[in-house]
Write a protein that holds these residues in place. Structure first.
Motif, PDB file in Angstrom:
ATOM      1  N   GLU B  16      35.232  37.263  13.566  1.00 43.66           N
ATOM      2  CA  GLU B  16      35.542  38.119  12.423  1.00 43.66           C
ATOM      3  C   GLU B  16      35.889  39.511  12.929  1.00 43.66           C
ATOM      4  N   GLY B  17      37.131  39.946  12.653  1.00 47.34           N
ATOM      5  CA  GLY B  17      37.523  41.300  13.024  1.00 47.34           C
ATOM      6  C   GLY B  17      37.518  42.181  11.797  1.00 47.34           C
ATOM      7  N   PRO B  18      37.797  43.469  11.972  1.00 44.90           N
ATOM      8  CA  PRO B  18      37.787  44.386  10.833  1.00 44.90           C
ATOM      9  C   PRO B  18      38.833  44.016   9.782  1.00 44.90           C
ATOM     10  N   SER B  19      39.984  43.393  10.247  1.00 48.43           N
ATOM     11  CA  SER B  19      40.995  43.024   9.243  1.00 48.43           C
ATOM     12  C   SER B  19      41.165  41.509   9.188  1.00 48.43           C
ATOM     13  N   GLY B  20      40.047  40.805   9.110  1.00 44.17           N
ATOM     14  CA  GLY B  20      40.103  39.350   8.967  1.00 44.17           C
ATOM     15  C   GLY B  20      39.870  38.643  10.295  1.00 44.17           C
ATOM     16  N   PRO B  21      39.950  37.288  10.290  1.00 44.64           N
ATOM     17  CA  PRO B  21      39.657  36.511  11.498  1.00 44.64           C
ATOM     18  C   PRO B  21      40.623  36.826  12.630  1.00 44.64           C
ATOM     19  N   LEU B  22      40.051  36.884  13.851  1.00 43.99           N
ATOM     20  CA  LEU B  22      40.842  37.200  15.032  1.00 43.99           C
ATOM     21  C   LEU B  22      40.765  35.982  15.948  1.00 43.99           C
ATOM     22  N   THR B  23      41.920  35.434  16.329  1.00 46.24           N
ATOM     23  CA  THR B  23      41.911  34.229  17.163  1.00 46.24           C
ATOM     24  C   THR B  23      41.783  34.627  18.629  1.00 46.24           C
ATOM     25  N   ILE B  24      40.747  34.122  19.289  1.00 47.25           N
ATOM     26  CA  ILE B  24      40.518  34.430  20.700  1.00 47.25           C
ATOM     27  C   ILE B  24      41.084  33.298  21.567  1.00 47.25           C
ATOM     28  N   LEU B  25      40.837  32.052  21.129  1.00 47.89           N
ATOM     29  CA  LEU B  25      41.341  30.878  21.854  1.00 47.89           C
ATOM     30  C   LEU B  25      41.991  29.919  20.857  1.00 47.89           C
ATOM     31  N   GLN B  26      43.055  29.233  21.325  1.00 51.34           N
ATOM     32  CA  GLN B  26      43.757  28.346  20.392  1.00 51.34           C
ATOM     33  C   GLN B  26      44.223  27.079  21.119  1.00 51.34           C
ATOM     34  N   ASP B  27      43.988  25.933  20.517  1.00 50.36           N
ATOM     35  CA  ASP B  27      44.465  24.630  21.031  1.00 50.36           C
ATOM     36  C   ASP B  27      44.183  24.426  22.516  1.00 50.36           C
ATOM     37  N   ILE B  28      42.953  24.610  22.885  1.00 53.37           N
ATOM     38  CA  ILE B  28      42.609  24.419  24.301  1.00 53.37           C
ATOM     39  C   ILE B  28      42.253  22.953  24.526  1.00 53.37           C
ATOM     40  N   ASP B  29      42.979  22.318  25.412  1.00 50.83           N
ATOM     41  CA  ASP B  29      42.658  20.956  25.855  1.00 50.83           C
ATOM     42  C   ASP B  29      42.598  20.990  27.370  1.00 50.83           C
ATOM     43  N   LEU B  30      41.471  20.624  27.918  1.00 53.92           N
ATOM     44  CA  LEU B  30      41.404  20.575  29.386  1.00 53.92           C
ATOM     45  C   LEU B  30      40.263  19.679  29.836  1.00 53.92           C
ATOM     46  N   GLY B  31      40.388  19.225  31.062  1.00 55.74           N
ATOM     47  CA  GLY B  31      39.320  18.414  31.642  1.00 55.74           C
ATOM     48  C   GLY B  31      39.018  18.915  33.040  1.00 55.74           C
ATOM     49  N   ILE B  32      37.731  18.943  33.390  1.00 53.64           N
ATOM     50  CA  ILE B  32      37.311  19.400  34.724  1.00 53.64           C
ATOM     51  C   ILE B  32      36.749  18.174  35.457  1.00 53.64           C
TER      52      ILE B  32
END
Lengths: 829, 225
Positions: B16-32
């Motif tokens: 939650e940012g001051p002007s609504g939701p802030l996307t930090i990560l998006q569509d992350i697909d990975l395998g280790i």
């Protein structure tokens, strides 16, 4: 995931080494020390009082009756390993050179007195000496006034019945003389065996026989249980508790005050613990986030810290117990030098209780801070600003310190009124103080626009977080309030006690004055400059309660039987007598007043009667039904004549009455008693000097106890101050580093810090002065029944003291703020 | 799925940012993969630290699933995730995060004690000797240099022989020489223990030693090698 106690122990060792736990430990040390010292002192007072009470009956237990003591009772006492003595007292008359004198004869066996000592003079005038034996065969010891009445000198012969005695000593003090107000006339003390030979101890002698026993508590109790079924109607047991009745009310008030004072120290230590725990928790946040990263769940983290504190409580608490006993024994040593008479010993009962209370205090006051550690999320190790999860119901944690305080309060003082005042007062007080601090801060903010840069920085720190600044100021104020209150109320209370028990407090009761004798008695004393007020008195019995004949067996309180079966002394009064205050109901006014009665609370309680209940009294041939219209509390320790039962004037127009008065006689004036005894032989002279001395002694012991509590309170107050300032030191160090990095020189930095502490001290002083004045007034009027007018000087003293204390306490932290290089601080941040 | 010790599927993270939701990560697909070394790089604010926080179970994504050894850690509550981490996950941080009140030895003992290791002290001592601090066992963090502190942190991270070790800018606070030593230590221990290493770093030298490289920009994976 569980973290073992071994880990908690290591953590405690590590945290201790780092100095993080020092403030918590010191607070706990003071609290446990205070609780231990106060309860150990309480134990000592109790034992001392029991000894004092023992003196009042010259024994640990007394069996008294109108019939001679059966021989097998004496044998029973000896078999039980008790020391014993026999006493017989009766009024008699002696004649000498045409003078007739009523005397109070007392025959004592060897061994008397079992408790306390007689003070005698073998020459008159001459030096007094304390002895723990009575007269030997053929000797008579007498009171000085008998010598003056009869013109006797030491060494003269005295005839009692068919026996001759040599007057060999003057009795200056007789431990059990004041007991039960039966000391009618000058004492003549002889050997009981001689008395038996004199022929005076016949069935018509009206003698009162007594068996005195003394020994271990257990042996005395066993003897009491064994003898109780044999007493019948002819004998009764007088024990220490009964003997204590007279001194009880003074002691109760004194213990209340000591309890209140100790609660002050405990409350302050609790606040210091809460503040220190807050700082401890704040410093543990990163560590907790790390522990969470490594796989510790919330319960494990909280459990670890609770165990660390528990271990700390046990370790430091034990030292606190030792400290408490140490300080108390120093005070007791001083008391032994200052006070006359023997001071009781103290026991180890307080140790376990105090340690337990220490644990409760530490956990109760630190759990709210520790609970915030449960809100730490592991992501905070990667993202410093990550949002902390809000703990659900976190405010409920504050119930714990309140509950802990309530428990501690109840352990210190069984007086619910005191506990309520202190608990309610401290919680409401802290909130009110925070409110007042916030209001003062806002007012200051409004008027401080345009001040210089140093002032602005200093004030900005206070204004920025009004809530935490208010809490800081309120915490300091609370500490200061308790200290002010303690000095203030203490001074007031003792002043009031001095007033209540002035040097000229009555030391003689004159009872059984016939109405026609009043003018003569009054003239005798008025001529000598002694004033006296006479109150009427009659004797009757309680015959019904709400129309039913009362049965003592149905009342759980043993005191009920004396009210139902014994003779009752009562009086009547137009106005509420001084030393009395109404607790319930109304005093009779102008309207119809017949059929009303006013009772002292302590008399009414065992019978379970209340306002509106109907009591039936038999007085002579007359029976009266009266409704309880008021319940009074009575200040018995004023030694003014007071009555459990009071009627409106005119309730018993035909009843024979006598008059009672209380007078104070200085030693030279005591010769008046001889004139009184000669002129009015039926007047009973009751010496209450012994009881007065006992009350004064208790006040002396108690005032020493208060000094002890006061020391702990001051220490706890100082800890609150240091803990409060330490709690914000890290923030101050950081801000100072930023200011220094921006070019603020040392002088301006110092000025801004001084501004902050000056304002904080001034506000705390103002709030404390207001609070101390208000609470002092409430306590004075509602609890101690004394007059108290707040002093305006209080404000000045309070503000100056607060500013000085805050400034002094800030010095240690200030050095770190000024000396820490900004690079170091900013690199760490 | 079984080839990966750690896997993220369709992971989003919003705050939650001051002007609504802030996307930090998006569509992350990975395998280790088990025993592999993976580096996550990208500019400041691209979401690197948030991603390893999610992979380590320190936080939860707004959407998507994360699996550790086949267990969906996104379905667990915080305490369950903590218990899963104990003894299986290690950390090395840019700021070292050693406990100031503990000696080097005690710092390394800590995760071993939490994992209920019977001989925590002995193991910790061996690990410190392994990272070259056998003479500094009883020193406090303040008495150690930055490089030494990070070596203590590495010993602590490997002490429980974790399946995965997360390292957030492990050389970020060190000078070149110390950084080089730490780099060497980290990879030698990783190979020795067959630990999966997940690294966040700007250090190109460090990144080059990893078999797998991911680049994040604006919360998305823009490059994978």
């Amino acid at each position: 995931m569980r973290i073992g106690t071994g880990h908690a122990l290591r953590q405690l060792r590590r945290e201790w080494r780092s100095g993080e736990l020092v403030a918590l430990a010191l607070s706990l040390l003071v609290a446990v020390g205070a609780v231990t010292a106060v309860s150990a002192h309480g134990e000592r007072i109790e034992r001392s009082l029991m000894r004092g009470a023992g003196e009042i009956i010259a024994a640990d237990l007394k069996v008294s009756g109108r019939q001679p003591i059966p021989d097998n009772w004496l044998a029973r006492a000896n078999t039980a390993g008790l020391a014993s003595a026999e006493v017989a007292t009766f009024p008699s008359v002696i004649f000498r050179d045409g003078i007739t004198q009523l005397i109070a004869v007392k025959g004592v066996s060897s061994g008397y007195p079992l408790r306390g000592e007689l003070t005698i003079r073998s020459a008159d005038p001459g030096p007094a000496s304390d002895v723990n034996w009575g007269p030997t065969a053929g000797e008579a010891w007498v009171e000085t006034r008998l010598l003056s009445v009869l013109g006797l000198e030491l060494g003269n012969q005295l005839e009692l019945g068919s026996a001759q005695f040599t007057v060999s000593a003057v009795i200056a003090y007789e431990p059990d003389k004041g007991e039960s107000f039966v000391s009618l006339a000058p004492r003549v003390m002889v050997r009981l065996g001689d008395l038996k030979k004199s022929g005076l101890l016949g069935p018509a002698s009206r003698a009162q026989y007594a068996l005195l026993v003394a020994g271990t508590e257990l042996a005395v109790e066993r003897f009491r249980q064994g003898i109780a079924p044999l007493l019948g109607l002819d004998y009764r047991i007088i024990d220490l508790k009964e003997a204590q009745l007279q001194v009880g009310s003074t002691l109760q008030r004194a213990q209340n005050f000591i309890g209140l004072a100790a609660l002050g120290a405990i409350l302050l230590a609790g606040i210091a613990i809460a503040v220190s725990a807050g700082r401890y928790a704040a410093r543990q946040r990163t560590n907790v986030a790390l522990l969470r990263c490594f796989g510790a769940d919330r319960a494990a983290v909280l459990g670890l810290h609770v165990r660390v504190l528990l271990l700390l409580a046990l370790l430091v608490g034990s030292i606190g117990v030792a400290l408490g006993y140490g300080v108390e024994s120093v005070i007791a040593q001083i008391a032994r030098q200052v006070l006359t008479g023997e001071l009781g010993s103290t026991g180890w009962r307080s140790a376990a209780t105090s340690l337990g209370l220490g644990v409760v205090l530490l956990l109760g006051f630190s759990v709210p801070a520790l609970a915030t550690l449960n809100t730490v999320t592991p992501i905070q190790v990667l993202q410093r600003g990550a949002v902390t999860a809000a703990a659900r119901w976190r405010h409920l944690y504050y119930v714990l310190p309140v509950a802990a305080l309530a428990l501690l309060a109840l352990a210190q003082s069984t007086d619910i009124k005191i506990v309520t005042y202190v608990l309610g007062g401290s919680i409401a007080g802290l909130l009110a103080m925070m409110g007042l601090s916030a209001v003062l801060l806002r007012a200051l903010k409004a008027i401080s626009r345009g001040v210089g840069v140093s002032w602005r920085f200093g004030l900005a720190r206070l204004f920025r977080h009004t809530l935490s600044s208010s809490l800081q100021i309120a915490s300091i104020s609370l500490g200061l309030t308790i200290i002010l209150l303690l000095t203030l109320v203490r001074a007031q209370l003792f002043a009031a006690w001095q007033t209540r028990l002035p040097a000229n407090a009555p030391n003689y009761f004159l009872a059984n004055i016939q109405p026609h004798e009043q003018a003569g008695v009054d003239e005798l004393f008025t001529q000598a400059g002694v004033s006296a007020t006479y109150v009427p008195m009659a004797v009757g019995r309680l015959v019904s309660i709400n129309g039913q004949i009362p049965d003592p067996a149905q009342y759980p309180d043993a005191r009920a039987s004396s009210r139902i079966e014994g003779n009752l002394n009562f009086s009547w009064a137009e106005n509420l007598p001084s030393g009395n205050s109404l607790e319930a109901g109304t005093w009779w006014g102008e309207g119809p007043r017949h059929g009303q009665v006013s009772l002292a609370r302590s008399w009414a309680e065992p019978l379970g009667v209340h306002i509106g209940d109907q009591l039936g009294f038999q007085v002579g041939a007359q029976e009266l039904q009266a409704t309880i219209s008021s319940i009074r509390s009575v200040t018995w320790d004023s030694f003014e004549p007071n009555f459990f039962i009071l009627f409106p004037p005119g309730a018993f127009p035909l009843t024979p009455r006598t008059l009672l008065t209380a007078i104070h006689l200085d030693e030279p004036q005591e010769v008046l008693l001889a004139d009184l005894a000669r002129g009015f032989p039926t007047v009973n002279i009751i010496d209450i000097g012994a009881i007065l001395a006992q009350v004064r002694r208790i006040i002396d012991i108690v005032s020493l106890g208060l000094n002890l509590v006061f020391g702990f309170t001051v220490a706890a107050g100082a800890l609150v101050l240091v803990a409060t300032l330490s709690a914000t030191r890290d923030a101050r160090v950081y801000e100072a580093a930023v200011l220094k990095a921006l070019g603020c020189d040392r002088r301006r930095l110092l000025a801004s810090l001084n501004t902050e502490f000056l304002v904080m001290g001034a506000l705390a002083g103002t709030v404390a002065a207001v609070a101390a004045a208000l609470i002092g007034r409430i306590l004075a009027t509602r609890v101690f029944y004394i007059d108290y007018t707040p002093n305006l000087l209080l404000l000045l003293v309070s503000v100056s003291a607060a500013v000085l204390l805050v400034w002094l306490a800030s010095r240690a932290g200030m050095r770190k703020v000024l000396a820490t290089p900004p690079a170091l601080v900013l690199k760490e941040a | 799925m079984s080839d990966f010790i750690l896997q993220a599927v369709g992971v989003d993270r919003e705050v939650e940012g001051p002007s609504g939701p802030l996307t930090i990560l998006q569509d992350i697909d990975l395998g280790i993969a088990a025993g592999s070394a993976t580096v996550i790089s990208g500019p400041s604010g691209s979401g690197k630290s948030t991603l390893i926080g999610l992979l380590a179970g320190l936080d939860l994504p707004t959407r998507g699933q994360i699996f550790f050894r086949g267990n969906e850690i996104t379905a667990l509550d915080e305490d369950q995730r903590a218990r899963l981490r104990a003894g299986q996950v290690g950390f090395v941080f840019q700021s070292f995060y050693l406990m100031e009140s503990l000696t080097a030895l005690e710092n390394v003992m800590l995760p071993l004690e939490l994992a209920a290791a019977a001989d925590a002290r002995l193991q910790a001592r061996q690990w410190l000797c392994e990272v070259g601090l056998g003479q500094r066992l009883h020193h406090y963090p303040r008495q150690l240099s930055g490089g030494e502190q990070q070596r203590v942190a590495i010993a602590r991270g490997f002490a429980v022989e974790p399946a995965v070790l997360f390292a957030d800018e492990p050389t970020g606070n060190l000078d070149r020489e110390a950084a080089s030593q730490i780099k060497e230590l980290l990879f030698s221990l990783q190979a020795e223990q067959n630990t999966s290493l997940v690294l966040v770093t700007h250090d190109l030298g460090l990144a080059e030693q990893c078999q797998r490289r991911l680049r994040l920009e604006n919360g998305r994976i823009v490059e994978q090698h």
